[in-house]
Design a protein around this motif. Structure first.
Motif, PDB file in Angstrom:
ATOM      1  N   ASP A 357      15.942  -8.207   0.369  1.00  0.00           N
ATOM      2  CA  ASP A 357      14.990  -9.166  -0.189  1.00  0.00           C
ATOM      3  C   ASP A 357      13.697  -8.417  -0.521  1.00  0.00           C
ATOM      4  O   ASP A 357      13.320  -7.470   0.201  1.00  0.00           O
ATOM      5  N   PRO A 358      12.995  -8.766  -1.615  1.00  0.00           N
ATOM      6  CA  PRO A 358      11.788  -8.014  -1.991  1.00  0.00           C
ATOM      7  C   PRO A 358      10.764  -7.861  -0.875  1.00  0.00           C
ATOM      8  O   PRO A 358      10.170  -6.792  -0.706  1.00  0.00           O
ATOM      9  N   LYS A 359      10.552  -8.924  -0.069  1.00  0.00           N
ATOM     10  CA  LYS A 359       9.570  -8.844   1.013  1.00  0.00           C
ATOM     11  C   LYS A 359      10.030  -7.866   2.094  1.00  0.00           C
ATOM     12  O   LYS A 359       9.227  -7.126   2.661  1.00  0.00           O
ATOM     13  N   GLU A 360      11.328  -7.859   2.344  1.00  0.00           N
ATOM     14  CA  GLU A 360      11.879  -6.924   3.328  1.00  0.00           C
ATOM     15  C   GLU A 360      11.708  -5.489   2.840  1.00  0.00           C
ATOM     16  O   GLU A 360      11.338  -4.593   3.624  1.00  0.00           O
ATOM     17  N   VAL A 361      11.972  -5.277   1.562  1.00  0.00           N
ATOM     18  CA  VAL A 361      11.858  -3.926   1.002  1.00  0.00           C
ATOM     19  C   VAL A 361      10.416  -3.424   1.077  1.00  0.00           C
ATOM     20  O   VAL A 361      10.157  -2.283   1.499  1.00  0.00           O
ATOM     21  N   TRP A 362       9.463  -4.284   0.724  1.00  0.00           N
ATOM     22  CA  TRP A 362       8.067  -3.848   0.726  1.00  0.00           C
ATOM     23  C   TRP A 362       7.507  -3.728   2.135  1.00  0.00           C
ATOM     24  O   TRP A 362       6.616  -2.909   2.389  1.00  0.00           O
ATOM     25  N   ALA A 363       8.033  -4.502   3.068  1.00  0.00           N
ATOM     26  CA  ALA A 363       7.651  -4.305   4.467  1.00  0.00           C
ATOM     27  C   ALA A 363       8.133  -2.937   4.941  1.00  0.00           C
ATOM     28  O   ALA A 363       7.410  -2.220   5.662  1.00  0.00           O
ATOM     29  N   ILE A 365       8.638  -0.338   2.932  1.00  0.00           N
ATOM     30  CA  ILE A 365       7.795   0.645   2.241  1.00  0.00           C
ATOM     31  C   ILE A 365       6.469   0.815   2.972  1.00  0.00           C
ATOM     32  O   ILE A 365       5.971   1.936   3.153  1.00  0.00           O
ATOM     33  N   THR A 366       5.880  -0.302   3.403  1.00  0.00           N
ATOM     34  CA  THR A 366       4.626  -0.244   4.160  1.00  0.00           C
ATOM     35  C   THR A 366       4.810   0.553   5.448  1.00  0.00           C
ATOM     36  O   THR A 366       3.989   1.405   5.796  1.00  0.00           O
ATOM     37  N   TRP A 367       5.878   0.267   6.168  1.00  0.00           N
ATOM     38  CA  TRP A 367       6.153   0.975   7.416  1.00  0.00           C
ATOM     39  C   TRP A 367       6.348   2.466   7.170  1.00  0.00           C
ATOM     40  O   TRP A 367       5.827   3.307   7.918  1.00  0.00           O
ATOM     41  N   LEU A 368       7.095   2.813   6.135  1.00  0.00           N
ATOM     42  CA  LEU A 368       7.323   4.223   5.814  1.00  0.00           C
ATOM     43  C   LEU A 368       6.021   4.912   5.432  1.00  0.00           C
ATOM     44  O   LEU A 368       5.786   6.080   5.793  1.00  0.00           O
ATOM     45  N   PHE A 369       5.148   4.210   4.713  1.00  0.00           N
ATOM     46  CA  PHE A 369       3.875   4.801   4.303  1.00  0.00           C
ATOM     47  C   PHE A 369       3.028   5.153   5.517  1.00  0.00           C
ATOM     48  O   PHE A 369       2.508   6.264   5.627  1.00  0.00           O
ATOM     49  N   TYR A 370       2.892   4.197   6.431  1.00  0.00           N
ATOM     50  CA  TYR A 370       2.069   4.472   7.609  1.00  0.00           C
ATOM     51  C   TYR A 370       2.766   5.435   8.575  1.00  0.00           C
ATOM     52  O   TYR A 370       2.092   6.151   9.334  1.00  0.00           O
ATOM     53  N   SER A 371       4.096   5.486   8.548  1.00  0.00           N
ATOM     54  CA  SER A 371       4.808   6.517   9.307  1.00  0.00           C
ATOM     55  C   SER A 371       4.441   7.889   8.761  1.00  0.00           C
ATOM     56  O   SER A 371       4.196   8.835   9.540  1.00  0.00           O
ATOM     57  N   ALA A 372       4.414   8.006   7.432  1.00  0.00           N
ATOM     58  CA  ALA A 372       4.027   9.272   6.805  1.00  0.00           C
ATOM     59  C   ALA A 372       2.584   9.622   7.140  1.00  0.00           C
ATOM     60  O   ALA A 372       2.253  10.797   7.386  1.00  0.00           O
ATOM     61  N   TYR A 373       1.712   8.603   7.158  1.00  0.00           N
ATOM     62  CA  TYR A 373       0.304   8.842   7.511  1.00  0.00           C
ATOM     63  C   TYR A 373       0.197   9.460   8.902  1.00  0.00           C
ATOM     64  O   TYR A 373      -0.480  10.484   9.095  1.00  0.00           O
ATOM     65  N   LEU A 374       0.861   8.857   9.890  1.00  0.00           N
ATOM     66  CA  LEU A 374       0.781   9.350  11.258  1.00  0.00           C
ATOM     67  C   LEU A 374       1.431  10.721  11.392  1.00  0.00           C
ATOM     68  O   LEU A 374       0.940  11.591  12.129  1.00  0.00           O
ATOM     69  N   VAL A 398      -0.228  -2.783   1.547  1.00  0.00           N
ATOM     70  CA  VAL A 398      -0.164  -3.986   2.390  1.00  0.00           C
ATOM     71  C   VAL A 398      -0.498  -5.230   1.579  1.00  0.00           C
ATOM     72  O   VAL A 398       0.216  -6.246   1.640  1.00  0.00           O
ATOM     73  N   MET A 399      -1.574  -5.169   0.795  1.00  0.00           N
ATOM     74  CA  MET A 399      -1.993  -6.336   0.029  1.00  0.00           C
ATOM     75  C   MET A 399      -0.974  -6.707  -1.041  1.00  0.00           C
ATOM     76  O   MET A 399      -0.752  -7.887  -1.328  1.00  0.00           O
ATOM     77  N   PHE A 400      -0.320  -5.705  -1.631  1.00  0.00           N
ATOM     78  CA  PHE A 400       0.720  -6.035  -2.607  1.00  0.00           C
ATOM     79  C   PHE A 400       1.895  -6.699  -1.902  1.00  0.00           C
ATOM     80  O   PHE A 400       2.497  -7.644  -2.423  1.00  0.00           O
ATOM     81  N   THR A 401       2.235  -6.219  -0.698  1.00  0.00           N
ATOM     82  CA  THR A 401       3.319  -6.829   0.071  1.00  0.00           C
ATOM     83  C   THR A 401       3.006  -8.280   0.391  1.00  0.00           C
ATOM     84  O   THR A 401       3.893  -9.150   0.333  1.00  0.00           O
ATOM     85  N   LEU A 402       1.739  -8.554   0.722  1.00  0.00           N
ATOM     86  CA  LEU A 402       1.350  -9.911   1.107  1.00  0.00           C
ATOM     87  C   LEU A 402       1.176 -10.828  -0.094  1.00  0.00           C
ATOM     88  O   LEU A 402       1.587 -11.986  -0.067  1.00  0.00           O
ATOM     89  N   VAL A 403       0.527 -10.324  -1.134  1.00  0.00           N
ATOM     90  CA  VAL A 403       0.147 -11.167  -2.274  1.00  0.00           C
ATOM     91  C   VAL A 403       1.126 -11.022  -3.429  1.00  0.00           C
ATOM     92  O   VAL A 403       1.691 -12.000  -3.920  1.00  0.00           O
TER      93      VAL A 403
END
Length: 419
Positions: A357-363, A365-374, A398-403
């Motif tokens: 589902d698009p929301k699942e995919v972007w969630a 993506i968000t998790w992977l992004f912050y994983s890469a950050y850490l 995050v905002m694109f995922t939410l909005v």
């Protein structure tokens, strides 16, 4: 129950107004320290404490809204865009309070509090009626999944504020060096994206206050390409620069001599509300450009260059540390809420842990992004500007995922009502 909902609306308004006053007080704490040759340290501490106290009172009012809305509606208020964004703004204030009590940086309030105000104003764009939950949301997993995900995202928001402050503090806005000029443009573009959202909020409330409305009828196209005889009405609350694809005007309220839309939405934009969504994007850009131009006209310089002197007294290393700590706190909370608990709920509600589902995919993506950050922060030593830019870009994700996903991409998570 209706009385409690009315009470919740009152407390929501009270908290919003208190936050606005607290933001002004934070501004006085930072910018007013140069007035009348006052001791800058004493002045900042005095007004900073008063601003934090007032913001805390606003948070209490916000929590009262949350509780009364929960009791009055019979479910936790996170089931549509209005409820979720108001709850997210409350979570950001909670995250700000925690980080402030740890680091005691008054200037952080000058960036975190207006972020809360903007999100609350954005929430007010959506229908505020309390509606019964759809069957798939009638589960206690909704509470643990959404609230923990929102709390994690709230710490990401504080990381964004601190990271952006770091950039404003360290970028040399007087340099003509090619690398520094790229940094200057990046900071200015970040301001511009924020102003676009503010411009949209101003535009929608201005036209709503004026009672603007135009209505179109559009033929519904079946999946096989045949045109159905069903006519759907599409209401516009912003002057229709863009009309729905192959539509007819039912009623059109003239605006600045414009008696018809300037162009039609392209045929590849599917959905009955596609034209209205594109019209909203166009108006957001127009309002943002006008507002940004007015601010530049008043300041007579780039916004970043105007704000930069306010942060000279801050320790850049402290801002870098706040950015990292905020994201480090938010990441495990977000992991639990947005991934682990979400998959458990998906298995119970839909019989599968993952469904693209698009929301699942972007969630993800968000998790992977912050994983890469850490990972880059801890293993590669990415600190300073690299870390700050990742924090800024992460919150945009995050905002694109939410909005964006809720309002643009259809999916199982598209529960939000739009006006």
């Amino acid at each position: 129950m209706s009385l409690l909902l009315d009470v919740s609306s009152v407390f929501f308004t009270i908290s919003f107004l208190i936050y606005c006053v607290a933001f002004i007080m934070y501004g006085v704490a930072i910018m007013g320290r140069v007035w009348r040759n006052r001791d800058p340290i004493v002045h900042t501490k005095k007004w900073g404490k008063a601003a934090f106290l007032l913001a805390s009172i606003g948070l209490i009012a916000h929590l009262t809204y949350f509780i009364t809305r929960w009791i009055g509606s019979g479910h936790i208020p996170i089931s549509n865009m209005f409820e979720f964004m108001t709850s997210l703004s409350m979570m950001i204030m909670i995250a700000f309070t925690i980080i402030f009590l740890i680091y005691r940086k008054t200037l952080l309030g000058l960036f975190a509090v207006p972020l809360v105000i903007i999100i609350m104003a954005y929430a007010a764009v959506f229908p505020q009626e309390a509606q019964p939950l759809i069957p798939s949301l009638q589960s206690w997993w909704l509470q643990v999944h959404v609230t923990m995900a929102a709390l994690g995202e709230s710490f990401f928001a504080i990381g964004f504020a601190a990271g952006f402050m770091y950039l404003l503090r360290t970028v040399d806005f007087n340099s003509q060096d090619k690398r520094e000029r790229r940094q200057q443009r990046g900071v200015e573009f970040t301001f511009f994206t924020i102003i676009i959202l503010v411009g949209f909020i101003i535009a929608i409330f201005a036209f709503r206050a004026g009672g603007y409305e135009s209505v179109f009828s559009q033929k519904e196209v079946a999946n096989n390409g045949e045109v159905s005889t069903t006519m759907q009405k599409v209401e516009y609350k912003l002057p229709p620069i863009v009309s729905p694809y192959q539509s007819e005007i039912v009623s059109f309220q003239s605006f600045l001599g414009m008696d018809a839309p300037l162009f039609e939405a392209p045929s590849w934009m599917h959905g009955i509300n596609a034209g209205r969504k594109l019209n909203t994007v166009v108006w957001s850009l127009l309002a943002g450009i006008i507002l940004y131009g007015l601010i530049r006209l008043i300041l007579r310089k780039p916004i970043g260059r105007a704000v930069h002197p306010l942060l000279k007294s801050l320790d850049a290393d402290d801002l870098d540390e706040i950015t990292y700590r905020s994201i480090a706190i938010g990441f495990p909370i977000f992991t639990l809420g947005a991934l682990i608990f979400a998959m458990m709920w998906a298995q119970i509600a839909w019989g599968r842990f993952w469904g693209w589902d698009p929301k699942e995919v972007w969630a993800l993506i968000t998790w992977l992004f912050y994983s890469a950050y850490l990972h880059l922060r801890l293993s590669r030593g990415w600190q300073g500007r690299k870390s700050a830019w990742l924090a800024v870009l992460g919150f945009i994700v995050v905002m694109f995922t939410l909005v964006g996903v809720n309002l643009i991409i259809a999916g199982l998570h598209s529960y939000a009502g739009t006006d």
